[in-house]
Design an enzyme around this catalytic site. Structure first.
Site, PDB file in Angstrom:
ATOM      1  N   SER A   1       0.836  -1.211   0.000  1.00 11.54           N
ATOM      2  CA  SER A   1       0.000   0.000   0.000  1.00 11.54           C
ATOM      3  C   SER A   1       0.860   1.246   0.000  1.00 11.54           C
ATOM      4  O   SER A   1       1.921   1.271   0.613  1.00 11.54           O
ATOM      5  CB  SER A   1      -0.850   0.043   1.263  1.00 11.54           C
ATOM      6  OG  SER A   1      -1.651  -1.076   1.349  1.00 11.54           O
TER       7      SER A   1
ATOM      8  N   THR B   1     -24.400  37.214 -19.171  1.00 12.68           N
ATOM      9  CA  THR B   1     -24.689  35.925 -19.804  1.00 12.68           C
ATOM     10  C   THR B   1     -23.754  35.886 -21.013  1.00 12.68           C
ATOM     11  O   THR B   1     -23.449  36.940 -21.603  1.00 12.68           O
ATOM     12  CB  THR B   1     -26.149  35.801 -20.275  1.00 12.68           C
ATOM     13  OG1 THR B   1     -26.401  36.801 -21.258  1.00 12.68           O
ATOM     14  CG2 THR B   1     -27.142  35.966 -19.127  1.00 12.68           C
TER      15      THR B   1
ATOM     16  N   LYS C   1       3.738  42.492 -11.230  1.00 16.66           N
ATOM     17  CA  LYS C   1       2.642  41.515 -11.253  1.00 16.66           C
ATOM     18  C   LYS C   1       2.103  41.147  -9.872  1.00 16.66           C
ATOM     19  O   LYS C   1       2.844  41.016  -8.920  1.00 16.66           O
ATOM     20  CB  LYS C   1       3.100  40.219 -11.948  1.00 16.66           C
ATOM     21  CG  LYS C   1       3.302  40.330 -13.432  1.00 16.66           C
ATOM     22  CD  LYS C   1       1.997  40.538 -14.206  1.00 16.66           C
ATOM     23  CE  LYS C   1       1.146  39.303 -14.241  1.00 16.66           C
ATOM     24  NZ  LYS C   1       1.452  38.403 -15.321  1.00 16.66           N
TER      25      LYS C   1
ATOM     26  N   GLU D   1      -6.155  30.112  -9.565  1.00 12.16           N
ATOM     27  CA  GLU D   1      -5.676  29.284 -10.677  1.00 12.16           C
ATOM     28  C   GLU D   1      -5.339  27.860 -10.224  1.00 12.16           C
ATOM     29  O   GLU D   1      -5.644  26.880 -10.906  1.00 12.16           O
ATOM     30  CB  GLU D   1      -4.450  29.933 -11.305  1.00 12.16           C
ATOM     31  CG  GLU D   1      -4.777  31.250 -11.992  1.00 12.16           C
ATOM     32  CD  GLU D   1      -3.517  31.986 -12.401  1.00 12.16           C
ATOM     33  OE1 GLU D   1      -2.760  31.452 -13.222  1.00 12.16           O
ATOM     34  OE2 GLU D   1      -3.267  33.089 -11.882  1.00 12.16           O
TER      35      GLU D   1
HETATM   36  N1  ARG Z   1      -4.888  -3.956   0.849  1.00 10.48           N
HETATM   37  C1  ARG Z   1      -6.172  -4.250   0.282  1.00 10.48           C
HETATM   38  C2  ARG Z   1      -6.867  -2.994  -0.192  1.00 10.48           C
HETATM   39  O1  ARG Z   1      -6.266  -1.982  -0.310  1.00 10.48           O
HETATM   40  C3  ARG Z   1      -7.017  -4.916   1.270  1.00 10.48           C
HETATM   41  C4  ARG Z   1      -6.753  -6.371   1.324  1.00 10.48           C
HETATM   42  C5  ARG Z   1      -7.430  -7.028   0.261  1.00 10.48           C
HETATM   43  N2  ARG Z   1      -7.613  -8.402   0.395  1.00 10.48           N
HETATM   44  C6  ARG Z   1      -6.861  -9.301  -0.193  1.00 10.48           C
HETATM   45  N3  ARG Z   1      -7.273 -10.470  -0.193  1.00 10.48           N
HETATM   46  N4  ARG Z   1      -5.759  -9.006  -0.797  1.00 10.48           N
HETATM   47  O2  ARG Z   1      -8.037  -2.960  -0.515  1.00 10.48           O
END
Ligand code: ARG
Length: 475
Positions: free
Chosen positions: A27, A159, A287, A294
């Site tokens: 992750s 408009t 400026k 923006e």
């Molecule tokens: N890390 C996964 C997610 O971000 C959750 C786990 C998912 N389950 C698995 N069997 N890999 O959603």
């Protein structure tokens, strides 16, 4: 610890995962930041295991104490995920097992990362829609702060980006506030629909152990558990809908940003941004740039991108859980972060901007913005509007030819175009008359605009209350 024990799923594998797999699968850092929500889910699950008889009261006590301690340690920066932690769930189980020994390994019974990840994201989003709401309320307050001072400030309304009719500047500002107010209503609707707990779904078919999901749901502040365990782990419409709402907010922000860019231009000269909310140029010393507007306009593209990314990820994905779904957090967290960055900057810029009322007033009649007054005046005296429109068109032509304004026309000139244009028409040909005549509900008449402000303030009050009564899980 052996390599397979580091993972939650290593036992049936003969060889360790390739580095490329680990790098892809791990992750992103921000997903680990959902730890407090995951720990809230862990607490509720420990109680579920006690109810199911898998944990004694004493074990539950040890477990929840360790969860509380980990929560404190994580928040204090005393414990961090390591490279081998695939995701936040792995991280938490590893630390609990290090600290509790075999007891730590009991928590996994009756649940799955598939329901945990949905729980984490739902709780995170339920919290953060309230943070976004608070930031949107502050933005509306900034708009109202300005509107309050400009209920009598005359300006041209547009408009097609062409001068159309005179308005009071407050009316234009409040038009933006109205869309932000609806954005909050969308958030409230979303929250009502999304407040269902996925716990008890486990991998997908439901759990033979966690069998009182209604109690876990209650503990976490949800309305009820999800009706269907497959839907609980597979659906992401709650994410897509959230991303639509954030995209809509982004688009609404982008539209006011665009106007602020115009208003601050030398061509308009309506507004001056406070030095604290403007930027300069590295080469052109004179400026003063509206960078906040923006950047906000620019980031709206990213918010839309997050929505389309999520929809594309979901499309044609079979039920129930598939790993593709882990993209949900990437989009959702990025959209939360983006809005929480952009909204306070916009609110501050708007609250502190200086409005050049003299310039607006001078521009208000430009472009024959009073032409509708002539046509309306004729129509109210029985002239069919089609004719009234043509007569007024001829007046405008005459004015353009002589390079004069509508209110400079002489009695003779008026009569020359049409005998029904008696000198009395001039009483309608003032900015003040134009503004005050538009006094139906929702019109630009100052009295109506003031009422609009009062109603908006009341709605802000109610929406702020909605934020404050939320009782999510103990975090
Ligand atoms: N890390 C996964 C997610 O971000 C959750 C786990 C998912 N389950 C698995 N069997 N890999 O959603």
């Amino acid at each position: 610890m052996s390599d397979s024990a580091d993972r939650l799923w290593g036992a049936r594998f003969k060889t360790p995962p390739a580095a490329a797999l680990t790098a892809l699968s791990r992750s992103p850092e921000y997903y680990f930041a959902l730890a407090p929500y995951d720990l809230a889910g862990c607490r509720a699950h420990a109680h579920e295991l006690q109810r199911a008889g898998l944990l004694t009261a004493e074990e539950t006590g040890h477990m929840t104490a360790a969860i509380d301690q980990l929560d404190l340690d994580y928040r204090a920066g005393k414990v961090d995920p390591i490279a081998a932690d695939e995701d936040v769930h792995t991280f938490i189980e590893r630390v609990l097992t290090e600290r509790l020994g075999a007891l730590g390994g009991k928590l996994r019974a009756g649940r799955s990362r598939n329901d945990q990840t949905v729980n984490d994201l739902r709780l995170y989003l339920r919290d953060n829609v309230r943070n976004i709401t608070t930031a949107l309320l502050a933005l509306q307050k900034a708009l109202i702060f300005q509107a309050d001072q400009h209920t009598h400030t005359l300006a041209p309304g547009f408009t097609h980006l062409q001068q159309a009719q005179p308005i009071v500047f407050a009316h234009q500002l409040l038009a933006h506030a109205q869309s932000f107010s609806r954005d909050i209503e969308r958030i409230q609707d979303w929250d009502h629909r999304s407040a269902f707990s996925p716990l008890g779904a486990a991998a997908m078919a439901g759990s033979a152990i966690a069998r009182r999901p209604e109690l876990a749901a209650k503990e976490l502040g949800y309305r009820a558990p999800c009706e269907n365990s497959i839907d609980a782990v597979a659906s992401r419409d709650y994410v897509a809908e959230f991303l639509f709402i954030t995209s809509m907010i982004g688009v609404n922000l982008s539209r006011i940003s665009e106007e602020i860019c115009l208003w601050t231009s030398r061509q308009f000269r309506w507004v001056e941004i406070s030095d604290s909310y403007a930027t300069g140029s590295s080469i052109m010393p004179q400026k003063k740039n509206p960078d906040i507007a923006e950047l906000t306009r620019g980031r709206s593209g990213r918010l839309i991108g997050n929505l389309t990314a999520m929809l594309a990820t979901m499309k044609a994905m079979p039920l129930s859980y598939n790993r593709d779904l882990s993209e949900d957090k990437r989009s959702a967290i990025d959209s939360v972060d983006t809005l929480l960055l952009v909204l306070p900057a916009m609110a501050g810029m708007i609250e502190t901007m200086k409005v050049n009322t003299g310039e607006m007033l001078a521009q208000a009649p430009d472009g024959f913005t009073l032409a509708t007054e002539v046509a309306d005046w004729l129509a109210m005296r029985g002239v069919p509007f089609k004719e009234a429109h043509e007569i007024t068109g001829k007046l405008v032509q005459l004015c353009e030819f002589h390079q004069q304004g509508l209110s400079d026309l002489t009695d003779d000139q008026l009569a020359e175009v049409d005998v029904r244009l008696t000198p009395e028409v001039r009483s309608a040909l003032t900015l003040e008359a134009a503004i005050h005549s538009r006094d139906g509900f929702g019109g630009t008449a100052p009295a109506r605009v003031s009422e609009q402000i009062s109603r908006l303030k009341a709605r802000i009050q109610q929406q702020a209350e909605w934020v404050s009564v939320y009782q999510g899980p103990r975090l």
